[in-house]
Motif scaffolding. Structure first.
Motif, PDB file in Angstrom:
ATOM      1  N   SER A   1       0.862  -1.178   0.000  1.00  0.00           N
ATOM      2  CA  SER A   1       0.000   0.000   0.000  1.00  0.00           C
ATOM      3  C   SER A   1       0.900   1.230   0.000  1.00  0.00           C
ATOM      4  CB  SER A   1      -0.924  -0.017   1.218  1.00  0.00           C
ATOM      5  OG  SER A   1      -1.766  -1.166   1.165  1.00  0.00           O
ATOM      6  N   ALA A   2       0.708   2.078  -0.984  1.00  0.00           N
ATOM      7  CA  ALA A   2       1.634   3.186  -1.221  1.00  0.00           C
ATOM      8  C   ALA A   2       1.513   4.263  -0.155  1.00  0.00           C
ATOM      9  CB  ALA A   2       1.389   3.782  -2.601  1.00  0.00           C
ATOM     10  N   VAL A   3       2.654   4.830   0.203  1.00  0.00           N
ATOM     11  CA  VAL A   3       2.688   5.889   1.210  1.00  0.00           C
ATOM     12  C   VAL A   3       2.462   7.259   0.582  1.00  0.00           C
ATOM     13  CG1 VAL A   3       4.215   4.527   2.681  1.00  0.00           C
ATOM     14  CG2 VAL A   3       5.209   6.196   1.086  1.00  0.00           C
ATOM     15  N   THR A   4       2.435   7.325  -0.740  1.00  0.00           N
ATOM     16  CA  THR A   4       2.188   8.557  -1.486  1.00  0.00           C
ATOM     17  C   THR A   4       1.693   8.159  -2.864  1.00  0.00           C
ATOM     18  OG1 THR A   4       3.214  10.576  -2.391  1.00  0.00           O
ATOM     19  CG2 THR A   4       4.610   8.642  -2.230  1.00  0.00           C
ATOM     20  N   PRO A   5       0.863   8.979  -3.517  1.00  0.00           N
ATOM     21  CA  PRO A   5       0.344   8.594  -4.839  1.00  0.00           C
ATOM     22  C   PRO A   5       1.443   8.273  -5.856  1.00  0.00           C
ATOM     23  CG  PRO A   5      -0.893  10.464  -3.989  1.00  0.00           C
ATOM     24  CD  PRO A   5       0.244  10.236  -3.033  1.00  0.00           C
ATOM     25  N   THR A   6       2.544   9.010  -5.810  1.00  0.00           N
ATOM     26  CA  THR A   6       3.620   8.761  -6.772  1.00  0.00           C
ATOM     27  C   THR A   6       4.452   7.539  -6.408  1.00  0.00           C
ATOM     28  OG1 THR A   6       4.996  10.367  -5.583  1.00  0.00           O
ATOM     29  CG2 THR A   6       3.800  11.156  -7.519  1.00  0.00           C
ATOM     30  N   GLY A   7       4.133   6.919  -5.269  1.00  0.00           N
ATOM     31  CA  GLY A   7       4.828   5.695  -4.864  1.00  0.00           C
ATOM     32  C   GLY A   7       4.110   4.436  -5.281  1.00  0.00           C
ATOM     33  N   ARG A   8       3.028   4.565  -6.055  1.00  0.00           N
ATOM     34  CA  ARG A   8       2.283   3.386  -6.502  1.00  0.00           C
ATOM     35  C   ARG A   8       2.992   2.709  -7.687  1.00  0.00           C
ATOM     36  NH1 ARG A   8      -3.354   6.015  -7.905  1.00  0.00           N
ATOM     37  NH2 ARG A   8      -1.888   7.644  -8.553  1.00  0.00           N
ATOM     38  N   ILE A   9       2.908   1.394  -7.729  1.00  0.00           N
ATOM     39  CA  ILE A   9       3.406   0.662  -8.892  1.00  0.00           C
ATOM     40  C   ILE A   9       2.516   0.970 -10.087  1.00  0.00           C
ATOM     41  CG2 ILE A   9       3.980  -1.609  -9.851  1.00  0.00           C
ATOM     42  CD1 ILE A   9       3.956  -2.627  -6.879  1.00  0.00           C
ATOM     43  N   THR A  10       1.201   0.914  -9.879  1.00  0.00           N
ATOM     44  CA  THR A  10       0.219   1.216 -10.916  1.00  0.00           C
ATOM     45  C   THR A  10      -0.831   2.163 -10.349  1.00  0.00           C
ATOM     46  OG1 THR A  10      -1.525  -0.426 -10.494  1.00  0.00           O
ATOM     47  CG2 THR A  10       0.455  -1.214 -11.619  1.00  0.00           C
ATOM     48  N   TYR A  11      -1.652   2.693 -11.227  1.00  0.00           N
ATOM     49  CA  TYR A  11      -2.722   3.600 -10.828  1.00  0.00           C
ATOM     50  C   TYR A  11      -3.854   2.886 -10.096  1.00  0.00           C
ATOM     51  CZ  TYR A  11      -4.131   1.748 -15.393  1.00  0.00           C
ATOM     52  OH  TYR A  11      -4.396   0.908 -16.461  1.00  0.00           O
ATOM     53  N   LYS A  12      -3.783   1.563  -9.972  1.00  0.00           N
ATOM     54  CA  LYS A  12      -4.800   0.781  -9.276  1.00  0.00           C
ATOM     55  C   LYS A  12      -4.287   0.207  -7.954  1.00  0.00           C
ATOM     56  CE  LYS A  12      -8.557   0.536 -12.012  1.00  0.00           C
ATOM     57  NZ  LYS A  12      -9.950   0.761 -11.559  1.00  0.00           N
ATOM     58  N   ASP A  13      -3.164   0.700  -7.466  1.00  0.00           N
ATOM     59  CA  ASP A  13      -2.604   0.202  -6.201  1.00  0.00           C
ATOM     60  C   ASP A  13      -3.376   0.745  -5.000  1.00  0.00           C
ATOM     61  OD1 ASP A  13      -0.664  -0.762  -7.898  1.00  0.00           O
ATOM     62  OD2 ASP A  13       0.993  -0.195  -6.602  1.00  0.00           O
ATOM     63  N   LEU A  14      -3.371  -0.047  -3.928  1.00  0.00           N
ATOM     64  CA  LEU A  14      -3.873   0.436  -2.649  1.00  0.00           C
ATOM     65  C   LEU A  14      -2.956   1.540  -2.116  1.00  0.00           C
ATOM     66  CD1 LEU A  14      -4.975  -2.660  -0.521  1.00  0.00           C
ATOM     67  CD2 LEU A  14      -6.432  -0.856  -1.436  1.00  0.00           C
ATOM     68  N   GLY A  15      -3.508   2.389  -1.256  1.00  0.00           N
ATOM     69  CA  GLY A  15      -2.710   3.436  -0.638  1.00  0.00           C
ATOM     70  C   GLY A  15      -3.081   3.648   0.808  1.00  0.00           C
ATOM     71  N   LEU A  16      -2.165   4.264   1.533  1.00  0.00           N
ATOM     72  CA  LEU A  16      -2.421   4.693   2.914  1.00  0.00           C
ATOM     73  C   LEU A  16      -1.856   6.091   3.114  1.00  0.00           C
ATOM     74  CD1 LEU A  16      -1.939   1.788   5.512  1.00  0.00           C
ATOM     75  CD2 LEU A  16      -3.912   3.297   5.257  1.00  0.00           C
ATOM     76  N   TRP A  17      -2.065   6.950   2.101  1.00  0.00           N
ATOM     77  CA  TRP A  17      -1.526   8.299   2.202  1.00  0.00           C
ATOM     78  C   TRP A  17      -2.555   9.301   2.716  1.00  0.00           C
ATOM     79  CZ3 TRP A  17      -2.024   6.152  -2.847  1.00  0.00           C
ATOM     80  CH2 TRP A  17      -3.041   6.721  -3.636  1.00  0.00           C
ATOM     81  N   ASN A  18      -3.797   8.849   2.968  1.00  0.00           N
ATOM     82  CA  ASN A  18      -4.770   9.777   3.542  1.00  0.00           C
ATOM     83  C   ASN A  18      -5.707   9.048   4.499  1.00  0.00           C
ATOM     84  OD1 ASN A  18      -7.068   8.705   2.096  1.00  0.00           O
ATOM     85  ND2 ASN A  18      -6.454   9.903   0.300  1.00  0.00           N
ATOM     86  N   ASN A  19      -6.455   9.832   5.260  1.00  0.00           N
ATOM     87  CA  ASN A  19      -7.312   9.249   6.298  1.00  0.00           C
ATOM     88  C   ASN A  19      -8.561   8.593   5.728  1.00  0.00           C
ATOM     89  OD1 ASN A  19      -5.502  10.087   8.223  1.00  0.00           O
ATOM     90  ND2 ASN A  19      -6.672  11.901   8.826  1.00  0.00           N
ATOM     91  N   GLN A  20      -8.983   8.984   4.538  1.00  0.00           N
ATOM     92  CA  GLN A  20     -10.115   8.317   3.902  1.00  0.00           C
ATOM     93  C   GLN A  20      -9.768   6.857   3.619  1.00  0.00           C
ATOM     94  OE1 GLN A  20     -11.230   9.948   0.081  1.00  0.00           O
ATOM     95  NE2 GLN A  20     -13.269   9.001   0.125  1.00  0.00           N
ATOM     96  N   GLN A  21      -8.559   6.627   3.127  1.00  0.00           N
ATOM     97  CA  GLN A  21      -8.097   5.252   2.891  1.00  0.00           C
ATOM     98  C   GLN A  21      -7.994   4.493   4.211  1.00  0.00           C
ATOM     99  OE1 GLN A  21      -4.527   6.508   1.040  1.00  0.00           O
ATOM    100  NE2 GLN A  21      -5.433   6.724  -1.006  1.00  0.00           N
ATOM    101  N   MET A  22      -7.494   5.155   5.240  1.00  0.00           N
ATOM    102  CA  MET A  22      -7.380   4.528   6.560  1.00  0.00           C
ATOM    103  C   MET A  22      -8.749   4.072   7.072  1.00  0.00           C
ATOM    104  SD  MET A  22      -6.222   6.367  10.123  1.00  0.00           S
ATOM    105  CE  MET A  22      -7.779   7.262  10.190  1.00  0.00           C
ATOM    106  N   THR A  23      -9.755   4.924   6.922  1.00  0.00           N
ATOM    107  CA  THR A  23     -11.098   4.578   7.390  1.00  0.00           C
ATOM    108  C   THR A  23     -11.663   3.397   6.619  1.00  0.00           C
ATOM    109  OG1 THR A  23     -11.510   6.875   8.051  1.00  0.00           O
ATOM    110  CG2 THR A  23     -13.438   5.472   7.730  1.00  0.00           C
ATOM    111  N   ALA A  24     -11.441   3.381   5.306  1.00  0.00           N
ATOM    112  CA  ALA A  24     -11.920   2.255   4.492  1.00  0.00           C
ATOM    113  C   ALA A  24     -11.213   0.962   4.882  1.00  0.00           C
ATOM    114  CB  ALA A  24     -11.708   2.556   3.012  1.00  0.00           C
ATOM    115  N   MET A  25      -9.919   1.060   5.146  1.00  0.00           N
ATOM    116  CA  MET A  25      -9.166  -0.111   5.601  1.00  0.00           C
ATOM    117  C   MET A  25      -9.690  -0.598   6.949  1.00  0.00           C
ATOM    118  SD  MET A  25      -6.411  -1.013   3.642  1.00  0.00           S
ATOM    119  CE  MET A  25      -5.191  -0.313   2.516  1.00  0.00           C
ATOM    120  N   LYS A  26     -10.019   0.342   7.814  1.00  0.00           N
ATOM    121  CA  LYS A  26     -10.520  -0.020   9.144  1.00  0.00           C
ATOM    122  C   LYS A  26     -11.809  -0.818   9.028  1.00  0.00           C
ATOM    123  CE  LYS A  26     -11.482   1.975  13.690  1.00  0.00           C
ATOM    124  NZ  LYS A  26     -11.457   3.233  14.499  1.00  0.00           N
TER     125      LYS A  26
END
Length: 363
Positions: free
Chosen positions: A58-83
């Motif tokens: 899960s990418a720590v920043t949008p530019t750290g993704r392998i592809t545009y469809k990678d999971l991320g944890l760079w914002n709290n919205q993603q954190m809430t969805a993961m929770k």
């Protein structure tokens, strides 16, 4: 008694057996957000009987993704969805859940694997500029921009912030991705890191970013959460990162309180020569295991229960990770229990499926 089905711990996290599902990217996220695919996928794996399921990089920043469809944890919205996803899974499974946090570095901005996995061109949709320790491309990928010291410090903080979000999301384990040719591995390897400052040159400087990332995450995260690192123990090329340096790195991480090391290999160079065969990476894990008290995960073409049992029984590693084999056979631990004559707990909804001759093993 089977060693594969014996209990063990990673730091303060207890595991019911030695079977782990490693992180495997699904390339199915939307703006870094998990989708129903992820909940179904990880629920399925959590019901497999494995002790620990590690969610994909899960990418720590949008530019750290392998592809545009990678999971991320760079914002709290993603954190809430993961929770929400973690909570849903834990209602029905006692498997521990981990997540891998990552930055793809010069291997970012690629298309999906089933669309060719090629580095996106400037004229493509969803493309972005990649970054790396040095302006050296991976194979035919785009040439990355060399990171400034200020940008390196910012990325370090992005890893720490992602780890904090992982903690709030309810994960039991956090794995720092420093393998497979991605950013932290790019800093480690002299083949991809040609810097002349405090982040390049000798072993101490090349390992500085990973050591700082780990140290700051470990300080910031609840001690009851296990924090580990995945490495490529060798680049499989001349003058690249190698096993002696991996052993030295493991010793440093152990001194800092690392809870485990996950030993893979390769991914840094398109010129790598990997001798693929069953257990091909196990000797790498064993070399680190013999020089460390830290728990070691072996991974790579481990496909059969007796094979996995032997790795644990002969002290080559403390845990085995079953990846592609688990995708093909999502109840691999059930089969292993039957072959090794060990009891395994399964969801009560599935008890009726136990083959007659093995009903005493399913509980």
């Amino acid at each position: 008694m089977s060693r594969l089905f014996s209990s063990a711990s990673m730091g303060q996290v207890s595991l019911k057996n030695r079977i782990i599902v490693p992180p495997m990217c699904q390339y199915s996220a939307e703006n870094g957000m998990p989708t129903p695919w992820h909940t179904a996928h990880y629920m399925n794996l959590a019901l497999s009987g494995a002790a620990l399921v590690i969610v994909e990089a899960s990418a720590v920043t949008p530019t750290g993704r392998i592809t545009y469809k990678d999971l991320g944890l760079w914002n709290n919205q993603q954190m809430t969805a993961m929770k929400h996803m973690v909570s849903d899974i834990k209602q029905f499974s006692d498997a521990r859940l981990g997540i891998q946090i990552a930055h793809a570095g010069r291997k970012a901005s690629c298309d999906l694997p089933w669309l060719g996995n090629k580095s996106l061109k400037a004229t493509d949709t969803n493309v972005w500029q990649t970054v790396a320790p040095s302006a050296l491309a991976f194979g035919d990928n785009q040439i990355p921009c060399e990171l400034t010291v200020e940008q390196i410090i910012e990325i370090k903080q992005q890893f720490v912030d992602a780890a904090k979000r992982a903690e709030h999301a309810g994960f039991d384990v956090i794995e720092i991705h420093a393998a497979h040719g991605y950013l932290l591995h790019e800093f480690l390897s002299p083949a991809s890191n040609k810097r002349q400052d405090e982040y390049g040159g000798n072993f101490e400087n090349r390992s500085r970013l990973l050591i700082n990332v780990f140290h700051e995450i470990r300080d910031a995260i609840d001690p009851n959460i296990a924090v580990g690192v995945r490495i490529s123990a060798t680049d499989w090329i001349e003058n690249g990162w190698d096993i002696p340096e991996s052993i030295e790195l493991a010793e440093l991480l152990e001194d800092l309180g690392c809870d485990y090391i996950h030993v893979s290999s390769g991914g840094l160079s398109s010129k790598q020569q990997i001798p693929l065969s069953p257990n091909y990476q196990v000797p790498l894990a064993q070399a680190i295991h013999e020089n460390s008290m830290m728990p070691v995960i072996a991974v790579g073409l481990i496909t059969e229960p007796l094979q996995a049992e032997a790795i644990i029984a002969t002290h080559q590693a403390d845990f085995v990770a079953i990846g592609r084999g688990m995708l093909f056979d999502p109840r691999w631990p059930w089969r292993a229990a039957c072959e090794l004559n060990e009891q395994i707990e399964v969801a009560p909804q599935y008890l009726r499926c136990a083959p007659h001759q093995f009903k005493n093993l399913f509980k």
